[in-house]
Motif scaffolding. Sequence first.
Motif, mmCIF file in Angstrom:
data_model
loop_
_atom_site.group_PDB
_atom_site.id
_atom_site.type_symbol
_atom_site.label_atom_id
_atom_site.label_comp_id
_atom_site.label_asym_id
_atom_site.label_seq_id
_atom_site.Cartn_x
_atom_site.Cartn_y
_atom_site.Cartn_z
ATOM 1 N N SER A 105 0.850 -1.192 0.000
ATOM 2 C CA SER A 105 0.000 0.000 0.000
ATOM 3 C C SER A 105 0.881 1.236 0.000
ATOM 4 O O SER A 105 2.106 1.146 0.163
ATOM 5 C CB SER A 105 -0.881 0.022 1.259
ATOM 6 O OG SER A 105 -0.054 0.161 2.397
ATOM 7 N N GLY A 106 0.217 2.383 -0.142
ATOM 8 C CA GLY A 106 0.941 3.638 -0.136
ATOM 9 C C GLY A 106 1.543 3.955 1.218
ATOM 10 O O GLY A 106 2.720 4.314 1.341
ATOM 11 N N THR A 107 0.730 3.806 2.250
ATOM 12 C CA THR A 107 1.209 4.176 3.580
ATOM 13 C C THR A 107 2.425 3.328 3.976
ATOM 14 O O THR A 107 3.355 3.821 4.616
ATOM 15 C CB THR A 107 0.059 4.085 4.611
ATOM 16 O OG1 THR A 107 0.405 4.855 5.753
ATOM 17 C CG2 THR A 107 -0.255 2.665 5.033
ATOM 18 N N PHE A 133 -0.480 14.791 2.625
ATOM 19 C CA PHE A 133 -1.100 13.532 3.041
ATOM 20 C C PHE A 133 -0.173 12.383 2.655
ATOM 21 O O PHE A 133 0.218 12.260 1.500
ATOM 22 C CB PHE A 133 -2.462 13.317 2.382
ATOM 23 C CG PHE A 133 -3.103 12.010 2.793
ATOM 24 C CD1 PHE A 133 -3.806 11.906 3.984
ATOM 25 C CD2 PHE A 133 -2.975 10.876 2.005
ATOM 26 C CE1 PHE A 133 -4.375 10.698 4.379
ATOM 27 C CE2 PHE A 133 -3.543 9.664 2.392
ATOM 28 C CZ PHE A 133 -4.241 9.575 3.585
ATOM 29 N N GLY A 135 -0.578 9.062 4.451
ATOM 30 C CA GLY A 135 -1.131 7.770 4.843
ATOM 31 C C GLY A 135 -1.609 7.762 6.282
ATOM 32 O O GLY A 135 -1.528 8.769 6.991
ATOM 33 N N GLU A 184 4.512 15.873 -1.351
ATOM 34 C CA GLU A 184 3.859 15.480 -2.594
ATOM 35 C C GLU A 184 4.100 16.621 -3.590
ATOM 36 O O GLU A 184 3.658 17.739 -3.331
ATOM 37 C CB GLU A 184 2.352 15.368 -2.411
ATOM 38 C CG GLU A 184 1.855 14.324 -1.442
ATOM 39 C CD GLU A 184 0.466 14.706 -0.925
ATOM 40 O OE1 GLU A 184 -0.520 14.381 -1.579
ATOM 41 O OE2 GLU A 184 0.398 15.366 0.125
ATOM 42 N N ASP A 217 6.563 11.982 -2.446
ATOM 43 C CA ASP A 217 5.457 11.036 -2.391
ATOM 44 C C ASP A 217 4.686 11.156 -3.707
ATOM 45 O O ASP A 217 3.928 12.110 -3.916
ATOM 46 C CB ASP A 217 4.573 11.350 -1.178
ATOM 47 C CG ASP A 217 3.449 10.341 -1.006
ATOM 48 O OD1 ASP A 217 3.148 9.625 -1.982
ATOM 49 O OD2 ASP A 217 2.868 10.281 0.090
ATOM 50 N N ILE A 219 2.613 8.840 -4.800
ATOM 51 C CA ILE A 219 1.583 7.799 -4.731
ATOM 52 C C ILE A 219 0.345 8.195 -5.529
ATOM 53 O O ILE A 219 -0.247 7.367 -6.210
ATOM 54 C CB ILE A 219 1.250 7.496 -3.253
ATOM 55 C CG1 ILE A 219 2.441 6.759 -2.621
ATOM 56 C CG2 ILE A 219 -0.046 6.713 -3.116
ATOM 57 C CD1 ILE A 219 2.389 6.633 -1.107
ATOM 58 N N GLN A 220 -0.021 9.471 -5.471
ATOM 59 C CA GLN A 220 -1.176 9.920 -6.237
ATOM 60 C C GLN A 220 -0.780 10.637 -7.531
ATOM 61 O O GLN A 220 -1.364 10.406 -8.584
ATOM 62 C CB GLN A 220 -2.059 10.835 -5.375
ATOM 63 C CG GLN A 220 -3.357 11.195 -6.046
ATOM 64 C CD GLN A 220 -4.382 11.809 -5.109
ATOM 65 O OE1 GLN A 220 -5.185 12.626 -5.518
ATOM 66 N NE2 GLN A 220 -4.400 11.424 -3.840
ATOM 67 N N LYS A 246 -0.887 3.435 -5.365
ATOM 68 C CA LYS A 246 -2.194 3.545 -6.030
ATOM 69 C C LYS A 246 -2.325 2.887 -7.408
ATOM 70 O O LYS A 246 -2.821 1.790 -7.521
ATOM 71 C CB LYS A 246 -2.620 5.012 -6.075
ATOM 72 C CG LYS A 246 -2.943 5.537 -4.677
ATOM 73 C CD LYS A 246 -3.863 6.737 -4.656
ATOM 74 C CE LYS A 246 -4.506 6.907 -3.291
ATOM 75 N NZ LYS A 246 -3.777 7.777 -2.380
HETATM 76 C C1 LIG Z 1 -3.370 7.583 -0.987
HETATM 77 C C2 LIG Z 1 -2.095 8.196 -0.597
HETATM 78 C C3 LIG Z 1 -1.271 7.614 0.387
HETATM 79 C C4 LIG Z 1 -1.686 6.392 1.170
HETATM 80 O O1 LIG Z 1 -1.851 5.268 0.355
HETATM 81 P P1 LIG Z 1 -2.686 4.006 0.920
HETATM 82 O O2 LIG Z 1 -2.514 2.978 -0.161
HETATM 83 O O3 LIG Z 1 -4.095 4.452 1.092
HETATM 84 O O4 LIG Z 1 -2.050 3.594 2.194
HETATM 85 C C5 LIG Z 1 -0.058 8.208 0.650
HETATM 86 N N1 LIG Z 1 0.344 9.310 -0.010
HETATM 87 C C6 LIG Z 1 -0.417 9.896 -0.967
HETATM 88 C C7 LIG Z 1 0.099 11.087 -1.674
HETATM 89 C C8 LIG Z 1 -1.662 9.371 -1.279
HETATM 90 O O5 LIG Z 1 -2.425 9.970 -2.191
#
Ligand SMILES: *Cc1c(COP(=O)(O)O)cnc(C)c1O
Length: 386
Positions: A105-107, A133, A135, A184, A217, A219-220, A246
């Motif tokens: 996962s992202g977190t 953000f 996680g 981010e 980060d 992730i998004q 993600k």
């Molecule tokens: C969604 C998100 C996370 C957390 O990811 P999860 O898979 O929900 O744990 C971390 N950082 C960013 C920038 C995100 O958008």
Amino acid sequence: MGEAIAERDRFLTANYARQPVVFARGEGARLWDAEGTEYLDLQTGLAVNSVGHCHPAVVAAIREQAGSLIHVGNLFYTDPMVALSARLAGVSGLGEGTRVFFTNSGTEAVEAALKCARKRRRAGTIVSVHRGFHGRTYGALSATPQESKQAPFAPLVPGFVAVEPTAEAITAAVDAGTAAVILEPVQGESGVYDLGPEVLRAAREACDRHGAALIFDEIQCGLGRTGDLWGWQASGVVPDAMTVAKALAGGLPIGALVAGPAMADVFEPGDHGSTFAGGPVQCAAGLAVLDVVCDEALLAGVREQGERLTARLAELPGVVEVRGRGYMQAIELARVDALALVGRALSEQRLVLNATGPSTLRLLPPLIIEPADLDEAVDRLAALLT
Ligand SMILES: *Cc1c(COP(=O)(O)O)cnc(C)c1O
């Protein structure tokens, strides 16, 4: 409907504000509910279904891999894990010597980044920024300076410092005791705020000056969401490591810490681990996703259509601001309850959206959406706002 929904909620923890829709099927930019009603999806499972729902190459990769090996664990190799690590390192832009640590996962990718940075500079502080953000687990939550998310779970992990997302504030916060700055490049969860090249450059310079690690980060905002493969690319500021998750496996749980040369060799045997991470099915799906998104023509389309989208959104009634780029955008509305609007978008316009705040709607269309479908989605949004 209301009764059926209450029945469904009976055994589920009440931590999500779910919409009263039961989805049963998806294809490309479309979803169908259990009654067969069709929806256009501009939410993509929160930036996960970037290659659309059930992309045929992702489905085929999952089916094929699931038929031969689903799990063996991290005390062995599998071909998909090795191939995805090489592929991710290669497209990361972080340079020779980059290594990948897989998570689920992202977190968890953020946790890995924080542990890596702390091991690299023992007891060092972690600097994060407001509206960020990262996680919900304790380390990532400690780097997520939002009162509503942190307060109920205090005390958090010590050694975290939160500052405004400005060049001056970041520069002032970093010193010889800083382990890492985490940002981010385009903040997602708080409502799509592009930090811009100056902030990223200031963070890079501050980290270089004091030997701290710069973690982006992604992730998004990564994996093509902004029209570049990585959210930082337009700035030219290269981090020491990135977190990715993600969209990476087309909907299967996966995450990764992609560590450039300054961080790649910090973890040694026994330092960190995860039972499921890097599993062959997720990694096979990840390879299929990268085949789709590492495509200059696709990314150029996202940039072009993204500009068109920004222009169209700006003209909608009641829109006071449009933020973001590519297929990661948010609109700020005057005097509207965005959460109620998301419900009406579903029930009246068959449009899947999400609200990041009381007056903010976020749009995260799949990268593969046809321009005509994107136009149709904006038409439906216009009808909703009129
Ligand atoms: C969604 C998100 C996370 C957390 O990811 P999860 O898979 O929900 O744990 C971390 N950082 C960013 C920038 C995100 O958008």
